[in-house]
Design a protein around this motif. Structure first.
Motif, short mmCIF file in Angstrom:
data_model
loop_
_atom_site.label_atom_id
_atom_site.label_comp_id
_atom_site.label_asym_id
_atom_site.label_seq_id
_atom_site.Cartn_x
_atom_site.Cartn_y
_atom_site.Cartn_z
N PRO A 172 68.36 -1.24 76.64
CA PRO A 172 68.59 0.08 76.03
C PRO A 172 67.75 0.26 74.78
O PRO A 172 67.29 -0.71 74.17
N CYS A 173 67.54 1.50 74.41
CA CYS A 173 66.77 1.80 73.21
C CYS A 173 67.51 1.28 71.97
O CYS A 173 68.71 1.55 71.83
N PRO A 174 66.86 0.56 71.08
CA PRO A 174 67.53 0.09 69.86
C PRO A 174 67.84 1.22 68.88
O PRO A 174 68.62 1.03 67.96
N GLY A 175 67.24 2.38 69.10
CA GLY A 175 67.50 3.50 68.19
C GLY A 175 68.69 4.34 68.59
O GLY A 175 69.62 4.54 67.80
N CYS A 176 68.70 4.81 69.86
CA CYS A 176 69.77 5.71 70.32
C CYS A 176 70.68 5.08 71.37
O CYS A 176 71.64 5.72 71.81
N GLN A 177 70.38 3.84 71.80
CA GLN A 177 71.16 3.09 72.78
C GLN A 177 71.08 3.64 74.19
O GLN A 177 71.78 3.17 75.09
N ALA A 178 70.25 4.67 74.42
CA ALA A 178 70.10 5.20 75.77
C ALA A 178 69.23 4.27 76.61
O ALA A 178 68.31 3.63 76.09
N ILE A 190 55.87 1.17 74.21
CA ILE A 190 56.96 1.54 75.09
C ILE A 190 57.75 2.64 74.38
O ILE A 190 58.08 2.51 73.20
N GLU A 191 58.02 3.72 75.09
CA GLU A 191 58.58 4.91 74.45
C GLU A 191 59.96 5.23 75.00
O GLU A 191 60.22 5.09 76.20
N CYS A 192 60.85 5.68 74.11
CA CYS A 192 62.16 6.14 74.54
C CYS A 192 62.07 7.61 74.90
O CYS A 192 61.66 8.44 74.08
N GLY A 193 62.46 7.95 76.13
CA GLY A 193 62.40 9.32 76.56
C GLY A 193 63.46 10.21 75.95
O GLY A 193 63.39 11.43 76.06
N THR A 194 64.46 9.61 75.28
CA THR A 194 65.52 10.39 74.67
C THR A 194 65.25 10.70 73.21
O THR A 194 65.29 11.86 72.79
N SER A 200 56.35 -1.71 70.20
CA SER A 200 55.24 -2.50 70.73
C SER A 200 55.80 -3.44 71.79
O SER A 200 57.02 -3.65 71.90
N HIS A 201 54.91 -4.03 72.58
CA HIS A 201 55.37 -4.94 73.63
C HIS A 201 56.07 -6.16 73.03
O HIS A 201 57.08 -6.63 73.57
N ASP A 202 55.56 -6.66 71.91
CA ASP A 202 56.20 -7.81 71.26
C ASP A 202 57.58 -7.41 70.73
O ASP A 202 58.54 -8.20 70.82
N GLU A 203 57.69 -6.21 70.16
CA GLU A 203 58.99 -5.75 69.66
C GLU A 203 59.99 -5.60 70.81
O GLU A 203 61.17 -5.93 70.67
N TYR A 204 59.50 -5.11 71.96
CA TYR A 204 60.41 -4.94 73.09
C TYR A 204 60.88 -6.30 73.61
O TYR A 204 62.06 -6.48 73.94
N VAL A 205 59.96 -7.27 73.71
CA VAL A 205 60.33 -8.60 74.20
C VAL A 205 61.40 -9.21 73.29
O VAL A 205 62.41 -9.77 73.77
N ALA A 206 61.22 -9.10 71.96
CA ALA A 206 62.21 -9.64 71.03
C ALA A 206 63.54 -8.91 71.17
O ALA A 206 64.62 -9.53 71.15
N HIS A 207 63.48 -7.59 71.32
CA HIS A 207 64.70 -6.79 71.50
C HIS A 207 65.40 -7.17 72.81
O HIS A 207 66.63 -7.33 72.85
N HIS A 208 64.64 -7.33 73.88
CA HIS A 208 65.20 -7.69 75.18
C HIS A 208 65.92 -9.04 75.10
O HIS A 208 67.03 -9.20 75.64
N ARG A 209 65.30 -10.01 74.45
CA ARG A 209 65.90 -11.34 74.33
C ARG A 209 67.19 -11.30 73.52
O ARG A 209 68.12 -12.09 73.77
N ALA A 210 67.28 -10.37 72.56
CA ALA A 210 68.46 -10.30 71.70
C ALA A 210 69.63 -9.59 72.37
O ALA A 210 70.79 -10.00 72.21
N VAL A 211 69.35 -8.53 73.13
CA VAL A 211 70.46 -7.69 73.62
C VAL A 211 70.82 -7.93 75.08
O VAL A 211 71.97 -7.68 75.48
N MET A 212 69.90 -8.40 75.91
CA MET A 212 70.19 -8.48 77.33
C MET A 212 71.15 -9.61 77.72
O MET A 212 72.02 -9.40 78.58
N PRO A 213 71.06 -10.84 77.16
CA PRO A 213 72.03 -11.87 77.55
C PRO A 213 73.48 -11.43 77.32
O PRO A 213 74.32 -11.62 78.22
N PRO A 214 73.84 -10.85 76.15
CA PRO A 214 75.23 -10.37 76.01
C PRO A 214 75.59 -9.30 77.02
O PRO A 214 76.72 -9.26 77.52
N LEU A 215 74.63 -8.41 77.33
CA LEU A 215 74.91 -7.37 78.32
C LEU A 215 75.13 -7.98 79.71
O LEU A 215 76.01 -7.53 80.46
N TYR A 216 74.32 -8.98 80.06
CA TYR A 216 74.50 -9.66 81.34
C TYR A 216 75.89 -10.32 81.41
O TYR A 216 76.57 -10.24 82.45
N ARG A 217 76.30 -10.98 80.32
CA ARG A 217 77.60 -11.64 80.31
C ARG A 217 78.73 -10.62 80.45
O ARG A 217 79.70 -10.84 81.17
#
Length: 237
Positions: A172-178, A190-194, A200-217
């Motif tokens: 999800p977007c770190p700004g609006c959570q959409a 990488i752009e949020c359509g909302t 940047s790609h590096d920022e997205y990778v870091a964001h993905h690593r931080a938020v996706m494991p809790p979401l998967y759990r």
């Protein structure tokens, strides 16, 4: 906060009170400037007419047809040695791609009081514009640059059939959570359509690593809970 003269969205000032275009529109232009040199060889490959006979055309002609596609030839026309801006609206159809690029390089160089370097090949003027794009984004004519480069790129895409792919991202977007983050070919962000946030790609990778494991759990717990809730009860003996 001020409004972008291109997209009209509010954007934060970055310490430059004269900035007229937002980061989102600036990076869109940078993507086009990277794409143009890649489109030119594809346009040249599209120049020849199809070899098959024309269907449904009259047999006689007053003049021989062009041996190449006229729409492609228009886009591949040579850049003029000076500004070619069509302020009077005399130009019909799309301006040649390199003529458009060269004209804007001339505009930027003149506005900055500099001589334009004699680049070879001429598509290197896309790099010149990119190098001075931060300056251009503080000028009122940035809307014209955005419009004309966009028209050139879209005309080339229509011929080469290379519409960029858009790939939705998982996080999800770190700004609006959409769940509206999208990655597009030739775009550096990488752009949020909302909300329009850029990552940047590096920022997205870091964001993905931080938020996706809790979401998967969380998703796994919800799935197990739902499965247990829907399980049939044991029949009484």
């Amino acid at each position: 906060m001020s409004s972008c003269v291109i997209c009209r969205r509010a954007h934060r000032d970055r310490g430059d009170a004269h900035r007229t275009a937002c980061d989102r529109c600036e990076h869109r232009i940078r993507g086009w400037l990277r794409e143009i040199p890649r489109q030119l060889p594809l346009l040249r490959a599209s120049l020849a007419l199809d070899g098959g006979p024309a269907q449904g055309r009259p047999a006689g002609r007053a003049h021989s047809p062009l041996p190449v596609r006229g729409d492609v030839l228009d886009l591949l026309g040579p850049a003029a040695p000076g500004p070619v801006r069509d302020h009077r609206g005399d130009q019909s159809g799309t301006l040649p791609v390199l003529a458009t690029v060269y004209a804007w390089a001339e505009q930027i160089a003149a506005a900055r009081g500099r001589d334009l370097p004699p680049f070879r090949p001429r598509d290197d003027y896309t790099r010149y514009i990119a190098a001075h794009l931060n300056y251009a984004c503080s000028q009122v004519w940035i809307t014209d640059l955005h419009t004309e480069l966009g028209e050139a790129v879209h005309a080339a895409r229509a011929i080469t059939r290379t519409e960029p792919r858009r790939r939705p991202k998982d996080a999800p977007c770190p700004g609006c959570q959409a769940f509206a983050l999208v990655e597009e070919d030739w775009q550096p962000y990488i752009e949020c359509g909302t909300c329009g946030l850029l990552l940047s790609h590096d920022e997205y990778v870091a964001h993905h690593r931080a938020v996706m494991p809790p979401l998967y759990r969380t998703a796994l717990r919800l799935t197990l809970h739902q499965a247990a809730h829907n399980a049939p009860e044991d029949e009484p003996k």
